[in-house]
Motif scaffolding. Structure first.
Motif, PDB file in Angstrom:
ATOM      1  N   MET A 147       3.489  -2.905 -10.668  1.00 60.05           N
ATOM      2  CA  MET A 147       3.816  -2.171  -9.354  1.00 60.05           C
ATOM      3  C   MET A 147       5.301  -2.368  -9.195  1.00 60.05           C
ATOM      4  N   PRO A 148       6.089  -1.586  -9.908  1.00 62.95           N
ATOM      5  CA  PRO A 148       7.611  -1.771 -10.155  1.00 62.95           C
ATOM      6  C   PRO A 148       8.273  -1.197  -8.735  1.00 62.95           C
ATOM      7  N   MET A 149       8.049  -1.922  -7.721  1.00 63.15           N
ATOM      8  CA  MET A 149       8.678  -1.515  -6.439  1.00 63.15           C
ATOM      9  C   MET A 149       9.532  -2.344  -5.859  1.00 63.15           C
ATOM     10  N   ASP A 150      10.592  -2.220  -5.319  1.00 59.75           N
ATOM     11  CA  ASP A 150      11.440  -3.228  -4.529  1.00 59.75           C
ATOM     12  C   ASP A 150      12.185  -2.571  -3.568  1.00 59.75           C
ATOM     13  N   TRP A 151      11.782  -1.626  -3.090  1.00 61.67           N
ATOM     14  CA  TRP A 151      12.951  -0.971  -1.962  1.00 61.67           C
ATOM     15  C   TRP A 151      12.778  -1.294  -0.666  1.00 61.67           C
ATOM     16  N   THR A 152      11.787  -2.232  -0.209  1.00 63.54           N
ATOM     17  CA  THR A 152      12.079  -2.749   1.222  1.00 63.54           C
ATOM     18  C   THR A 152      12.349  -3.952   1.260  1.00 63.54           C
ATOM     19  N   VAL A 153      12.869  -4.758   0.146  1.00 65.67           N
ATOM     20  CA  VAL A 153      13.331  -5.918   0.318  1.00 65.67           C
ATOM     21  C   VAL A 153      14.507  -6.280   1.269  1.00 65.67           C
ATOM     22  N   SER A 154      14.615  -7.410   2.022  1.00 65.38           N
ATOM     23  CA  SER A 154      15.640  -7.552   2.973  1.00 65.38           C
ATOM     24  C   SER A 154      16.911  -8.248   2.283  1.00 65.38           C
ATOM     25  N   TYR A 155      16.574  -8.703   1.189  1.00 64.53           N
ATOM     26  CA  TYR A 155      17.677  -9.645   0.328  1.00 64.53           C
ATOM     27  C   TYR A 155      18.070  -9.256  -0.890  1.00 64.53           C
ATOM     28  N   ARG A 156      17.506  -9.587  -2.130  1.00 63.98           N
ATOM     29  CA  ARG A 156      18.121  -9.355  -2.957  1.00 63.98           C
ATOM     30  C   ARG A 156      17.027  -8.298  -3.837  1.00 63.98           C
ATOM     31  N   PRO A 157      17.203  -7.231  -4.152  1.00 62.50           N
ATOM     32  CA  PRO A 157      16.273  -6.356  -5.047  1.00 62.50           C
ATOM     33  C   PRO A 157      16.420  -6.488  -6.516  1.00 62.50           C
ATOM     34  N   GLY A 158      15.456  -6.116  -7.357  1.00 60.50           N
ATOM     35  CA  GLY A 158      15.293  -6.003  -8.718  1.00 60.50           C
ATOM     36  C   GLY A 158      14.138  -6.649  -9.056  1.00 60.50           C
ATOM     37  N   SER A 159      12.980  -6.629  -8.259  1.00 57.78           N
ATOM     38  CA  SER A 159      11.871  -7.083  -8.893  1.00 57.78           C
ATOM     39  C   SER A 159      11.239  -5.850  -9.459  1.00 57.78           C
ATOM     40  N   ARG A 160      11.562  -4.709  -9.429  1.00 58.83           N
ATOM     41  CA  ARG A 160      10.975  -3.572 -10.238  1.00 58.83           C
ATOM     42  C   ARG A 160      10.791  -3.531 -11.491  1.00 58.83           C
ATOM     43  N   PHE A 161      11.737  -4.396 -12.182  1.00 59.17           N
ATOM     44  CA  PHE A 161      11.854  -4.789 -13.584  1.00 59.17           C
ATOM     45  C   PHE A 161      11.011  -5.986 -14.073  1.00 59.17           C
TER      46      PHE A 161
ATOM     47  N   GLU B 225      10.843  -2.060  10.620  1.00 51.86           N
ATOM     48  CA  GLU B 225      10.368  -1.351   9.383  1.00 51.86           C
ATOM     49  C   GLU B 225       8.785  -2.157   9.318  1.00 51.86           C
ATOM     50  N   PRO B 226       7.825  -1.490   9.395  1.00 53.31           N
ATOM     51  CA  PRO B 226       6.555  -2.157   9.196  1.00 53.31           C
ATOM     52  C   PRO B 226       6.189  -2.070   7.761  1.00 53.31           C
ATOM     53  N   LEU B 227       6.509  -1.279   7.111  1.00 54.11           N
ATOM     54  CA  LEU B 227       6.365  -1.507   5.578  1.00 54.11           C
ATOM     55  C   LEU B 227       7.625  -2.055   4.939  1.00 54.11           C
ATOM     56  N   SER B 228       7.456  -3.469   4.906  1.00 53.08           N
ATOM     57  CA  SER B 228       8.257  -4.402   4.676  1.00 53.08           C
ATOM     58  C   SER B 228       7.632  -5.472   3.682  1.00 53.08           C
ATOM     59  N   HIS B 229       8.513  -6.120   2.726  1.00 54.21           N
ATOM     60  CA  HIS B 229       7.734  -7.253   1.876  1.00 54.21           C
ATOM     61  C   HIS B 229       7.512  -8.437   2.686  1.00 54.21           C
ATOM     62  N   SER B 230       7.931  -8.473   4.236  1.00 58.09           N
ATOM     63  CA  SER B 230       7.446  -9.679   4.891  1.00 58.09           C
ATOM     64  C   SER B 230       6.357  -9.410   5.768  1.00 58.09           C
ATOM     65  N   THR B 231       5.354  -8.437   5.662  1.00 64.08           N
ATOM     66  CA  THR B 231       4.497  -8.022   6.432  1.00 64.08           C
ATOM     67  C   THR B 231       3.104  -8.047   5.644  1.00 64.08           C
ATOM     68  N   PRO B 232       2.866  -8.140   4.506  1.00 65.76           N
ATOM     69  CA  PRO B 232       1.512  -7.822   3.774  1.00 65.76           C
ATOM     70  C   PRO B 232       0.526  -9.016   4.438  1.00 65.76           C
ATOM     71  N   ILE B 233       0.764 -10.112   4.570  1.00 65.65           N
ATOM     72  CA  ILE B 233      -0.227 -11.061   4.942  1.00 65.65           C
ATOM     73  C   ILE B 233      -0.500 -10.727   6.199  1.00 65.65           C
ATOM     74  N   LYS B 234       0.311 -10.345   7.391  1.00 71.52           N
ATOM     75  CA  LYS B 234      -0.139  -9.788   8.320  1.00 71.52           C
ATOM     76  C   LYS B 234      -1.017  -8.766   8.585  1.00 71.52           C
ATOM     77  N   LYS B 235      -0.705  -7.810   7.598  1.00 68.01           N
ATOM     78  CA  LYS B 235      -1.514  -6.553   7.603  1.00 68.01           C
ATOM     79  C   LYS B 235      -3.055  -6.963   7.306  1.00 68.01           C
ATOM     80  N   VAL B 236      -2.979  -7.822   6.208  1.00 64.80           N
ATOM     81  CA  VAL B 236      -4.455  -7.925   5.590  1.00 64.80           C
ATOM     82  C   VAL B 236      -5.094  -9.069   6.746  1.00 64.80           C
ATOM     83  N   CYS B 237      -4.477  -9.642   7.316  1.00 66.37           N
ATOM     84  CA  CYS B 237      -5.243 -10.638   8.413  1.00 66.37           C
ATOM     85  C   CYS B 237      -5.689  -9.540   9.440  1.00 66.37           C
TER      86      CYS B 237
END
Ligand SMILES: [Mn+2]
Ligand SMILES: [Mn+2]
Ligand SMILES: [Mn+2]
Ligand SMILES: [Mn+2]
Ligand SMILES: [Mn+2]
Ligand SMILES: [Mn+2]
Ligand SMILES: [Mn+2]
Ligand SMILES: [Mn+2]
Ligand SMILES: [Mn+2]
Ligand SMILES: [Mn+2]
Ligand SMILES: [Mn+2]
Ligand SMILES: [Mn+2]
Lengths: 292, 292, 292, 292, 292, 292
Positions: free
Chosen positions: B29-43, B147-159
């Motif tokens: 899942m090569p997506m890194d567009w919402t990261v707040s610090y350093r991108p690059g996990s798409r690779f 931004e609700p779509l952020s890499h810092s939110t997934p656990i809140k959403k699943v909760c």
């Protein structure tokens, strides 16, 4: 349940899924065991494919698109680590198959020794073969500190096989004094330092002949190709190399196969060299494959 | 005319060529567009596959070999750059298909937001789902600077989706004060700093339940995983993470899917993190796939 | 028309805009001209600030938030390149001002020699001063190949100034035989290899006393702090260093100032060390500033 | 108690402390969420400022010094991660303010999409606006794999806004066939491969007109700018780009604003690209600001 | 007119100028041509020497100084590139000479295959030889994809030469299932994952016997030794490896030679691994040379 | 029992073992303590020697081989860290000895300040001395922020010593306005931006005179020499620098000594700069040594 392989980075971008239907075959020769300085070119082919997805599919230089040529990417030949003899046998056998199927072979190195078995295979099919060689180095040694299977010997070997007057080297800026003397004595062509201008003079002489083109990425200046085993200052620009590919494309020679070797990703810190290599291969596909 | 794909680095080592015959499906899942610090996990996914060829196929930890499990590598989902909403929709749809075919999904990120649509899909199939989450960070924000779509939110959403008491976080060492307060108030489990010991206490409580395990590579100390977007000192060792994977493997929970996210190769100068990630995935395959 | 400086990376995150209203002052000492091995720590302070924006403002360890402490970031002292004598004079003068205003000085190096003028200034204000020193190295030389102004001498200098029995070194694993002998003879405290356990024993003895804490980042193992001039295997983890900071925070000593030195970003390929340093400084602020 | 900000690396060297008194405003647009290949340009503006302290304040090319121009550095606009729509709205709003105050906007990217809202704002103020665009890429797509907000679309958008005959692209060497065809059909100017010579021909035609200049750093050859998202071989030298800036400075056009985008420090291993970018910006300040 | 070679970085620090007067001989075996994954260890010995000048000459662990042992640094054996057979012959011949002169051989690799000829030479002199082997990998293959001369075979070869019950491997965490089975069947000792504790149990059994110790740097966790060809997560710390060297030093075995192999500087971005290797060699010199 | 030092990388390739029998002396000046921007050139000389083993011994440019010149490599002068005054005294004393023995001094830096004591020594022997200086920077400051011993001052110092009309600078593209004005007023020669063409004009004027040539590697464009302290865009190619060395070789001036300075390996990610520097030194040896 598989995403489009043509844009996966697993094959060179836009590769055709069928060997049979393709005109050309791309293949990697991941071997670096005889290099005398910095190893690492075994990883060249995989990285060139990986970054190829960043390429545009259209060449403004040639006004052609990749979909105009069908090429198949066979992957990397699984060469045995540390065994140059067996490695070159496997390469020759593979290229024999490609040629038997009447496809255009486009190889990616790996160290320059990999071009030797390819050229042997080419010569079996094309007895009138000529070689165009672009490199910083002569590669005319008989052996390197006693080893005849060395990345510094492939051009000497092919000179002996097909006759030195059929071999044309360009961009050469390093070698032993003896290598240059030998080349002069036997009538082999060496253009020192430059590629494009001397190439334009040579091409008419080769008109109509089958030619194999082998490009050592270190013909480029280190500024343009830091990611290679043996960087050597004073080289040409990527612009001149692109123009040289285009000059061949527009000439009357018959390109019957080609390779690009010595790309070593571990020394390519910003992925500059692999990106450049992948653009060069696009131009080689678009400019050379249908010239056979 | 194609060399064995299972050892090409194009798929995770020893992947099975057939989706239908496989028990598990690996996908990127090569997506890194919402990261707040350093991108690059798409690779991340591509590099994990590439280095997986350096793995032994046998796990001394689990005394099992990769050929004992059949898994298919579907490649990377072609997510649209810069569009988080559409990206998570595509991921959910893909995982729906994997689950419909009754396969075990093993995802590779990409930023942690990618786990959100996967967990949504899992919950549709497994209404009794629990989550085991290993991470340096709570990931319990409602939004990141709006931004609700952020890499810092997934656990809140699943909760919110499955109920916070069904979510178990381990190794957490960073977050906002409010996130920890919220977790406490709603009865969500957070084990600060440690993973293995608290996990051993939690596992018996989850016996028999379907569990999705999501691992953010930054649960490891930066010494063990420099190649990630948000390094955070004071983490666990790769040895503890391996032992935690093995503890789950030997427990009585039913692992129904899993992911490993936030591997960012550009910050992984000696390829240490991608090699570690690839070993972790081998252990996840050998230890978890047939526990369903 | 200026965006919030507190989150700009130009100052340590959440720094207060007013010197006067602040309890503590952060400042950089960008000097590396006497280092005997690898230079580059001059860029440490700027990079620590830059990555501090990636920090959470809350410490789970101390259950405190940065907004509970007011600290001002004065920037880097403009030290004269290649002139150690003048540099240390400027540092002393600056710290004199900070202390005159009754602020807590929190310095960032730069090489360890910068701590010498700071400790001199501290001693003028606190005649009962003790030093806690965490380092891989003794730093007890009289001179380095003839140079008394060297990064390997500050602890010797402060021993001579305040008396060696008031100086406590922890985590030491390298030095000359003579340095260890001297320490033993004069009754200076050296805890070899370890920090946390021996520190816990020392802290009660220092209860109530004003203590300056100087941390050389190389007390960490190279796995945890590759970005420093003199890496030395066999060091402590960042987890142990964090716990040591917290042990001091919970002790009865009065921390009256502190520094973190020898962070050299050019050797910090994945920015691991500067991120760790920035987290350490957050903990030093939250744990120590109001202990004065 | 604050050291001179003008030489701190926190602002572009020699920036003026007052917005009101300044003629020009420098600002960063740290956005990279739509890039299709390598992200990381969000950190470009901060690093360009940081290395600007290594610049001489005098330009031998223009025989001018930075103190002859007053410019204010506003810092980086705090753009929301992963939200291109909101980001471009914030940028436009900011530039509106700069223009309302009658200042010259000098922006630093960030991906090229950031230029779109800037150009929109410029056009509101200057209905007779022309665009000079230097880039390896056409950036004339309508969308990238379905996304209209993409770093490959800003030039298309501005063509549609101000009319394609008012847009002049230079140095272009990559794009889709359709993009070049469209440009030809609608009368947009594209100079392939070269910048300086075709620019010299175009400048007289634009004499007296307000012109916004947008420079994508990848117009430089990868040898000169490895630190960018999409390196593309066959580009121009930094010498040619400097000369192009000077040609504009000496022309009769009115430069009303400009930007330099796509600098991605993580791929800039020796900080070569950020240093070059900072020199380019010095020349843009000295050559263009007072030409309004 | 030559500056002191002992501190030049051209020899291991403090090397003695005379072969004849020395007790031990340090030598490099710069070979990496059979490695199956990442080459580059040919440059290991030179870099270890280079950084050794940053070492203290005193060991706090052993309370000894380098001047207490006389050792000569012979430099790197000029091995023929790409020819493993001839390379191992040259190594064996060299070690034969060292042993004939009754010196202690301390070798630096290079890939692990280099230990095979050394152990052969040792066995000719010491028929009662035992081997202590520290490694992440079994190295018990008969061949690697058909090649018997491979870096994955030296321990198998020495088992066959001296009998498997005389070989003790520690820290092993990777290998083929068949290798572990074979070891079990023939009574060869393998301690999985751990080094120090099992070593302490084995050492008394070897009391009085001549032992050759071969250390593959990858026995360390990648966090502690990123600079090697085959990183493998879950390894030991440098602290444990130092303690293991010291345990041997304090035991009753007779160390008759040793090596440290597989240090690959090109993957060692912050020079962490070569610095650690140089410290390990200091401890090996101080702890083992005079135990013969 | 020592392998051939001439090919060890410990000395410049093919160095002669005897000082007395040699015509030239190579020596390193590992000093970088006054640099105002990025330190690290202290490691330049060692790395240039190390990579010199990758050089061909024959120059195609000059048609000469290294065995035609006898040169001795004395190693690095052990300069005291952080003490510029003592360092330059030691350098001057060393060069005095070289000159007393009537050898040609070929120095490697280190920062450019090291050239100052060398030029002082040269002038004592050659009262008619002229200087050829190639650099991006004027190096004509009186002091740098108060420090007269700075890498930005050596050319000013030598102008004052030997008279500014005897000093010729080439390739200059950066400096303070005052420096250029001073040069103009006192009649010192500065060729901006270019080297080869203006050099060809100057050489005839210097015919017969003793000339010391000092080359700052940053005269090269950053594309050709990223590994230096102060990269500055818009420089010359390595091809132009090679041609300039050859132009001097073919001129009628008497080269009596030379240096190459400011090579900083830590910024030289693919070892491009050190390899280029080593080739330049080969050409300086072959072209200049016997011109005395
Ligand atoms: Mn070649
Ligand atoms: Mn070559
Ligand atoms: Mn997470
Ligand atoms: Mn996380
Ligand atoms: Mn220290
Ligand atoms: Mn230290
Ligand atoms: Mn663009
Ligand atoms: Mn572009
Ligand atoms: Mn091994
Ligand atoms: Mn191993
Ligand atoms: Mn200079
Ligand atoms: Mn310079």
């Amino acid at each position: 349940m598989k995403f489009d392989e043509a844009y996966s980075g697993n094959v060179f971008i836009k590769s055709h899924p069928s060997f049979e239907e393709s005109e050309a075959v791309i293949y990697g020769m991941p071997m670096d065991w005889t290099v005398s300085y910095r190893p690492g070119s075994r990883f060249g082919p995989a990285r060139i494919r990986e970054v190829s997805i960043g390429l545009e599919e259209y060449s403004l230089y040639l006004d052609r698109e990749l979909e105009e040529v069908k090429y198949y990417d066979a992957g990397d030949i699984p060469l045995p680590f540390g065994n140059p003899q067996k490695s070159i046998e496997m390469i020759e056998e593979f290229v024999d198959q490609v040629l038997a199927a009447d496809k255009f072979p486009l190889g990616m190195g790996g160290e320059h020794l990999v071009s030797w078995p390819v050229m042997k295979a080419m010569y079996k099919k094309y007895p009138d073969l000529a070689i165009i060689h672009m490199d910083a180095h002569t590669d005319l040694r008989d052996h390197y500190e006693g080893e005849p299977l060395s990345h510094s010997t492939p051009i000497k070997k092919v000179c002996e096989l097909i006759g030195p007057t059929n071999v044309y080297s360009f961009g050469i800026r390093s070698g032993m004094k003896e290598e240059f003397q030998w080349a002069k004595e036997v009538g082999m062509h060496i253009s020192p330092f430059e590629v494009l201008e001397p190439l334009k003079e040579v091409l008419p002489k080769l008109a109509g002949r089958p030619v194999y083109v082998t490009i050592d990425i270190d013909v480029l200046d280190p500024a343009h190709a830091p990611g290679t085993g043996t960087v050597d200052a004073g080289g040409i620009t990527s612009r001149e190399l692109l123009a040289s590919i285009h000059a061949i494309a527009k000439s009357d020679i018959k390109v019957v196969g080609c390779d690009l070797v010595e790309v070593a990703p571990i020394y390519d810190n910003s992925e500059q060299t692999v990106n450049t290599a992948s653009k060069l291969i696009r131009e080689m596909i678009l400019g050379w494959v249908q010239k056979k």
